[in-house]
Design an enzyme around this catalytic site. Structure first.
Site, PDB file in Angstrom:
ATOM      1  N   CYS A  28       0.856  -1.189   0.000  1.00  0.00           N
ATOM      2  CA  CYS A  28       0.000   0.000   0.000  1.00  0.00           C
ATOM      3  C   CYS A  28       0.892   1.238   0.000  1.00  0.00           C
ATOM      4  CB  CYS A  28      -0.903   0.001   1.233  1.00  0.00           C
ATOM      5  SG  CYS A  28       0.004   0.126   2.805  1.00  0.00           S
ATOM      6  N   HIS A  90       4.175   1.835  11.860  1.00  0.00           N
ATOM      7  CA  HIS A  90       3.089   1.607  12.819  1.00  0.00           C
ATOM      8  C   HIS A  90       2.968   2.702  13.864  1.00  0.00           C
ATOM      9  CE1 HIS A  90       4.488  -2.382  11.330  1.00  0.00           C
ATOM     10  NE2 HIS A  90       3.218  -2.440  11.009  1.00  0.00           N
ATOM     11  N   GLU A 142       0.871  -0.621  16.578  1.00  0.00           N
ATOM     12  CA  GLU A 142       0.050   0.552  16.277  1.00  0.00           C
ATOM     13  C   GLU A 142      -0.806   0.943  17.473  1.00  0.00           C
ATOM     14  OE1 GLU A 142      -3.867   1.731  13.710  1.00  0.00           O
ATOM     15  OE2 GLU A 142      -2.495   0.305  12.772  1.00  0.00           O
ATOM     16  N   THR A 180      -6.126   0.663  12.474  1.00  0.00           N
ATOM     17  CA  THR A 180      -6.380   0.831  11.042  1.00  0.00           C
ATOM     18  C   THR A 180      -6.438  -0.481  10.280  1.00  0.00           C
ATOM     19  OG1 THR A 180      -4.026   1.076  10.500  1.00  0.00           O
ATOM     20  CG2 THR A 180      -5.243   3.089  11.046  1.00  0.00           C
ATOM     21  N   CYS A 210      -8.004   1.530   7.424  1.00  0.00           N
ATOM     22  CA  CYS A 210      -7.141   1.920   6.309  1.00  0.00           C
ATOM     23  C   CYS A 210      -7.788   1.534   4.985  1.00  0.00           C
ATOM     24  CB  CYS A 210      -5.792   1.233   6.493  1.00  0.00           C
ATOM     25  SG  CYS A 210      -4.740   1.207   5.049  1.00  0.00           S
ATOM     26  N   SER A 238       1.841  -9.846  10.567  1.00  0.00           N
ATOM     27  CA  SER A 238       1.166  -8.798   9.800  1.00  0.00           C
ATOM     28  C   SER A 238      -0.329  -8.862  10.078  1.00  0.00           C
ATOM     29  CB  SER A 238       1.439  -8.988   8.304  1.00  0.00           C
ATOM     30  OG  SER A 238       0.582  -8.165   7.535  1.00  0.00           O
ATOM     31  N   SER A 282       1.899  -5.405   3.352  1.00  0.00           N
ATOM     32  CA  SER A 282       3.342  -5.283   3.560  1.00  0.00           C
ATOM     33  C   SER A 282       4.130  -6.375   2.842  1.00  0.00           C
ATOM     34  CB  SER A 282       3.659  -5.315   5.064  1.00  0.00           C
ATOM     35  OG  SER A 282       3.075  -6.448   5.687  1.00  0.00           O
TER      36      SER A 282
END
Length: 331
Positions: A28, A90, A142, A180, A210, A238, A282
């Site tokens: 992303c 993060h 995060e 997110t 997100c 992840s 990622s």
């Protein structure tokens, strides 16, 4: 529902077994920006450049950056005083930022702009006198960073059961935010329970989820509907990749997380005619292509794709982040 468009057709014998590629998938804008910032720091300042935590949650990305001279550490305390230190995508808490100042680290902040938006919302909500209910996983970096913006005013809510157990004094002002990388499906039941129990609770001005996480989850739903098996390329740590596996399973399709092609268990393919392939935000595309190559060797020669949306988001790297890296960062 989007349809499969064939991009490669091989012999009739192979045509029965197919791969369905999800679009969008993989990197992303926030991940590309964060990786680019480490590479830019190495270019400008030379090795070593220290990175607090994994820049993004993918070991292959980390290994490639290590080859270029990046050194990954668990804490800013491990960075030699006065050295370049990159904060991961993060985000970090104010306590980490303050410690970096005290150690005179030259900070380059690669926090994803969408994560920064949640941090700012937490600051505003706490400043307005609200208790913040942060929907997310307590041990995720995060969430740790967001909680750090208002630790006395923030409660992490991981499940609907957590929401049901909450109790507050009458008149307590409440607001909620979300991690997110969760899915809208995953947060919906928790938000519904919070709004049922606390009708006056305030939500964020816009969705915290997100765009990339949601787009990839939507694409997974579509390929799951057309596949016997879904493989998600991504690392175990992840969050958005793990969520994508869960989304496929909730659609009724078997799904597995595959760190790279070496982790493909070929027994999963027994009786499978169509394999959906995607990747977390990622995960590098090279890992996807290596997996596809192996699948074609195993007879899945018909390759098509499902496109749910086209992404055009780009997060630029502010030159000012590097301009001040040679000076003591401000609090």
């Amino acid at each position: 529902m989007p349809s499969v468009s064939d991009t490669t057709l091989t012999s009739p014998q192979q045509r029965r077994k197919r791969i369905i590629m999800a679009e969008p998938r993989g990197f992303c804008a926030g991940v590309e920006r964060a990786i680019g910032m480490v590479e830019k720091a190495l270019e400008l300042y030379g090795a070593p450049v220290y990175v607090r935590k994994q820049i993004v949650h993918n070991q292959h990305v980390v290994s490639e950056l290590e080859k270029q001279g990046a050194i990954f550490v668990d804490s800013e305390d491990e960075v030699p005083e006065g050295s370049i230190c990159v904060f991961s995508a993060h985000g970090v808490s104010p306590a980490v930022r303050g410690n970096a100042v005290d150690r005179e680290l030259k900070v380059i902040d690669a926090t994803c702009p969408l994560v920064s938006k949640v941090h700012q919302a937490a600051i505003r909500s706490s400043g307005a006198g609200n208790k913040i209910l942060l929907i997310g996983h307590a041990n995720h970096e995060e969430v740790e960073g967001t909680v750090g913006e208002a630790p006395e005013d923030t409660i992490v809510v991981e499940t609907v059961e957590d929401a049901r157990r909450l109790e507050f004094e009458p008149g307590t002002n409440l607001s909620y935010l979300t991690q997110t990388t969760l899915s809208l499906d995953e947060t919906k039941d928790i938000i519904d329970e919070l709004t049922r129990r606390f009708p006056d609770i305030k939500g964020p001005g816009s969705d915290d989820i997100c765009y990339a996480s949601q787009n990839r989850q939507n694409a997974v739903k579509d390929i799951a509907a057309q596949s016997d098996l879904v493989l998600v390329v991504g690392s175990d740590n992840s969050s958005n990749s793990v969520r994508m596996v869960e989304v496929a399973i909730r659609q009724g399709t078997r799904s597995y997380l595959v760190n790279d092609v070496s982790k493909l268990d070929e027994r999963w393919l027994e009786g499978v005619e169509s394999v959906g392939v995607t990747a977390g935000a990622s995960a590098p595309e090279v890992l996807v292509q290596e997996l596809v190559t192996r699948l074609t060797e195993l007879g899945y020669g018909d390759i098509g794709s499902v496109t749910t949306t086209t992404e055009d988001v780009v997060f630029s790297i502010p030159g000012s982040l590097f301009a001040h890296a040679g000076t003591k960062p401000a609090r």
